[in-house]
Design an enzyme around this catalytic site. Structure first.
Site, mmCIF file in Angstrom:
data_model
loop_
_atom_site.group_PDB
_atom_site.id
_atom_site.type_symbol
_atom_site.label_atom_id
_atom_site.label_comp_id
_atom_site.label_asym_id
_atom_site.label_seq_id
_atom_site.Cartn_x
_atom_site.Cartn_y
_atom_site.Cartn_z
ATOM 1 N N ASP A 1 -3.598 -1.709 12.584
ATOM 2 C CA ASP A 1 -3.864 -1.067 11.636
ATOM 3 C C ASP A 1 -5.038 -0.238 11.814
ATOM 4 O O ASP A 1 -5.799 0.635 11.316
ATOM 5 C CB ASP A 1 -3.413 -1.689 9.940
ATOM 6 N N HIS B 1 -5.821 -10.484 -4.952
ATOM 7 C CA HIS B 1 -5.193 -8.834 -4.324
ATOM 8 C C HIS B 1 -4.031 -9.138 -5.104
ATOM 9 O O HIS B 1 -2.491 -8.459 -5.117
ATOM 10 C CB HIS B 1 -4.507 -9.036 -2.979
ATOM 11 N N TRP C 1 -7.097 -14.990 10.660
ATOM 12 C CA TRP C 1 -6.781 -13.769 10.581
ATOM 13 C C TRP C 1 -8.723 -13.140 11.186
ATOM 14 O O TRP C 1 -8.649 -12.502 11.639
ATOM 15 C CB TRP C 1 -6.303 -12.833 9.220
ATOM 16 N N TYR D 1 -4.932 -6.991 14.110
ATOM 17 C CA TYR D 1 -5.092 -5.774 13.234
ATOM 18 C C TYR D 1 -3.938 -4.570 13.668
ATOM 19 O O TYR D 1 -4.646 -3.584 14.654
ATOM 20 C CB TYR D 1 -5.693 -5.887 12.311
ATOM 21 N N TRP E 1 -1.255 -4.232 8.301
ATOM 22 C CA TRP E 1 -1.858 -3.060 7.285
ATOM 23 C C TRP E 1 -1.660 -1.767 6.920
ATOM 24 O O TRP E 1 -1.286 -1.048 7.980
ATOM 25 C CB TRP E 1 -3.432 -3.745 6.749
ATOM 26 N N THR E 2 -1.109 -1.504 5.678
ATOM 27 C CA THR E 2 -0.360 0.106 5.524
ATOM 28 C C THR E 2 -1.382 1.284 4.608
ATOM 29 O O THR E 2 -0.913 2.230 3.802
ATOM 30 C CB THR E 2 1.223 0.085 5.414
ATOM 31 N N GLU E 3 -2.568 0.826 4.873
ATOM 32 C CA GLU E 3 -3.967 2.120 3.746
ATOM 33 C C GLU E 3 -3.657 2.865 4.372
ATOM 34 O O GLU E 3 -3.525 4.165 3.588
ATOM 35 C CB GLU E 3 -5.104 0.806 3.764
ATOM 36 N N ARG F 1 1.004 -1.065 0.309
ATOM 37 C CA ARG F 1 0.255 -0.096 0.051
ATOM 38 C C ARG F 1 0.903 1.097 0.105
ATOM 39 O O ARG F 1 0.494 1.907 -0.541
ATOM 40 C CB ARG F 1 -0.912 -0.151 1.188
ATOM 41 N N ASP G 1 0.358 -7.018 -3.433
ATOM 42 C CA ASP G 1 -1.122 -7.134 -3.598
ATOM 43 C C ASP G 1 -1.404 -6.121 -4.885
ATOM 44 O O ASP G 1 -0.955 -5.368 -5.831
ATOM 45 C CB ASP G 1 -1.486 -6.256 -2.386
ATOM 46 N N GLU H 1 -9.154 -13.280 0.309
ATOM 47 C CA GLU H 1 -10.635 -12.258 -0.047
ATOM 48 C C GLU H 1 -9.830 -12.438 -1.185
ATOM 49 O O GLU H 1 -10.503 -12.216 -2.519
ATOM 50 C CB GLU H 1 -9.940 -11.173 -0.118
#
Length: 613
Positions: free
Chosen positions: A425, A256, A398, A423, A469-471, A153, A182, A332
């Protein structure tokens, strides 16, 4: 800050800590010795770690009479295993003993935490360099103690990754899960597939909240991104190995994969031209875990060229990472494009499968054969269970703990990493303070996590990890803010005996680590000091309860448009709020001084959070 403080405030808490009388004082003339050649690298690291803040210029030498002595057992101590150690500090000196260099490494991390907080300074400083006399016996509860960093991300430069790994190693984490690919970027050089980084590592520049960003325009420049060359990877792997950290690379397939498809669109079902995604709303989620992709981001499981592509990718990755695992994602994965594809339909007929979901099991089986041929084990998110996987596959749970329980009961090894506890994030405090994202996860809840679920054989639980996670995390400074103090909590969950866990005690130790982090210039969140505001409806009235994570805080509030301080109404019990357009303002104090953020909530905002947080 008025509080009782013991001189021994370690994170993670060792198995046994027995304080003794007196202190050992580190001076310029202190000697650092190691008794076996295998201890040299750790002794050198300790010398360097001490030299920066003290300016003493230590040089570690072979020998058995050092004031700081690092010894490796000639006969293994079964209790310590491969990562345990004993530390014996007296006024005469400090001796660290272990079976393996990894144990010595963890022993020196404990030693530096016993020294004054100035030991973390990045420049020479003055302090009284004393170590309290203590006997410590220590070894980890779990063999897998990990943190995942998503660099897709947002790209994190090589030196930032090394700095992050260094921080984790000091906390006795031994696994760095590196999410390298991703929809938003492909970050690892694959020499046989140059477009993966020429095209897939770069995207259009966008600023703002992830998920709300504008689509790329035709012909728009793609300046934002970056990737690691294979030499960068080798350098980071060696850096991690020296700190007893294993790197597990992740290539997320078959979903992804938008960055890969931007480079090689022929690997999708539709073969449509797609862009590396900058953070647009490219999917619709329906609240029950199901979703629809608006843009194709999945590899085509019926195309042999996909498996040729993956063979090239995994050949080069397997050669770069010496650990036994390669993580292949599997999460996903939207199957709508597969359902409409003639090739996928023909494959389903050939395999005699009725459900398109089962194609993922076929895909993962093919991927596992590729990895096995390269001497690697398949590791994936818990969705890989859905299509059926081989007994040798390892599962990362997860979506809560359910997948981990199911996998363990089927005899799979499991790494527990549930979003509900791990998580990093997620928001740490009130969503009016932290940038809003998917969910909320406070440090106290993270600390409460127990990785071995009831009814599951502990032998199948390898351990656990936190996932970052780095959105919405564009740089290292903010990555640190989101990792700590929850990362400190997880280090104790994964390392320390279950029986020593104690939240008020952990808070006291955590606060000394805030001070250490300040000197080391490591960022962290202070959300544990903020008020927790919960609302419910009772008998038609808006009912409010206030609390705090850190024990011993005073909470003051106002609903009359005044700014609260220690002379405002002090919270003592749940409150029925009056009718009308009130605004709640809440602040926390300790020992007469403000300590938390001011939280401001309109009546409408209070009603919207009924039953949440």
């Amino acid at each position: 800050m008025a509080r009782a403080q013991s001189p021994i405030q370690l994170i993670p808490q060792p198995v046994s800590v027995q304080p003794q009388t007196g202190v050992f004082t580190l001076t310029k003339s202190t000697t650092i010795n190691y008794d076996q050649a295998d201890g040299k690298a750790v002794a050198d690291m300790l010398s360097q770690q001490l030299n920066v803040p003290t300016g003493f210029g230590f040089v570690a030498k072979p020998g058995k009479a050092g004031k700081i002595q690092l010894n490796l057992n000639t006969t293994s101590n079964a209790q310590l295993g491969s990562e345990g150690y004993t530390l014996d500090a007296s006024p005469k000196g400090v001796t660290i003993t272990a079976n393996r260099p990894a144990g010595l490494f963890y022993g020196i991390q404990t030693l530096t935490q016993l020294l004054p907080k100035e030991i973390g300074s990045q420049a020479t400083t003055t302090a009284t360099w004393t170590v309290p006399a203590v006997k410590i016996t220590d070894y980890p509860r779990f063999g897998w103690r990990g943190i995942m960093l998503d660099v897709s991300r947002h790209f994190f430069p090589k030196d930032d990754v090394k700095q992050y790994i260094d921080q984790l190693a000091k906390l006795k984490f031994n696994t760095f899960h590196w999410h390298l690919t991703d929809d938003n970027g492909w970050r690892i050089e694959i020499k046989s597939l140059p477009k993966l980084t020429e095209v897939g590592a770069w995207r259009v520049a966008r600023t703002g909240h992830y998920g709300d960003l504008a689509e790329p325009k035709p012909g728009e420049p793609t300046p934002y991104g970056g990737f690691y060359t294979q030499n960068d990877i080798r350098e980071i792997v060696a850096y991690a190995q020296a700190r007893n950290v294993t790197i597990v690379p992740e290539v997320d397939v078959p979903g992804h994969s938008m960055a890969a498809l931007a480079a090689y669109p022929e690997l999708s079902c539709t073969k449509a031209i797609v862009s590396v995604n900058p953070g647009t709303a490219f999917s619709e989620w329906y609240g029950n875990g199901t979703f629809k992709m608006k843009v194709e981001n999945t590899l085509n499981p019926s195309d042999e060229k996909v498996y040729e592509f993956l063979d090239k990718v995994f050949t080069e990755i397997a050669a770069l990472f010496p650990n036994p695992y390669i993580h292949v994602g599997g999460d996903e994965c939207y199957k709508g494009y597969w359902a409409q594809d003639p090739g996928c339909q023909a494959l389903m007929k050939k395999l005699n499968i009725r459900h398109v979901e089962d194609l993922q099991g076929y895909f993962m089986g093919r991927v596992e054969k590729i990895l096995t041929a390269k001497g690697k084990k398949l590791l994936g998110w818990d969705e890989i269970l859905e299509g059926g996987i081989s007994p040798t596959a390892t599962v990362m749970s997860w979506r809560g703990i359910k997948g981990g329980i199911e996998a363990a009961k089927e005899g799979h090894n499991v790494v527990m990493t549930p979003s509900t506890f791990a998580y990093l994030d997620y928001m740490q405090g009130d969503p009016t303070i932290d940038a809003p994202i998917y969910a909320n996860l406070r440090t106290q809840k993270t600390y409460s996590y127990e990785p071995v679920p009831d009814g599951v054989e502990a032998k199948y639980i390898l351990g656990g990890q936190g996932n970052l996670w780095t959105e919405q995390i564009p740089n290292l400074r903010y990555a640190e803010y989101m990792t700590y103090p929850r990362g400190w909590a997880l280090s104790e969950v994964f390392w320390s005996p279950k029986e020593v866990k104690n939240w008020p005690n952990f808070v006291r130790r955590m606060e000394t680590h805030f001070e250490r982090a300040d000197i080391a210039q490591v960022n962290y969140s202070k959300a544990i000091y903020d008020a927790i505001v919960r609302t419910t409806m009772k008998d038609g009235k808006l009912h409010m309860e206030l609390a705090s994570e850190a024990p011993g805080l005073d909470i003051y509030y106002s609903i009359d448009d005044t700014m609260p301080d220690q002379f405002s109404t002090k919270y003592s019990q749940p409150v029925d709020l009056p009718e009308g357009p009130i605004t709640l303002r809440v602040v926390t104090y300790r020992a007469g001084k403000p300590i938390g953020h001011l939280i401001t909530l309109s009546r409408d905002a209070l009603q919207k959070r009924i039953g949440r947080f």
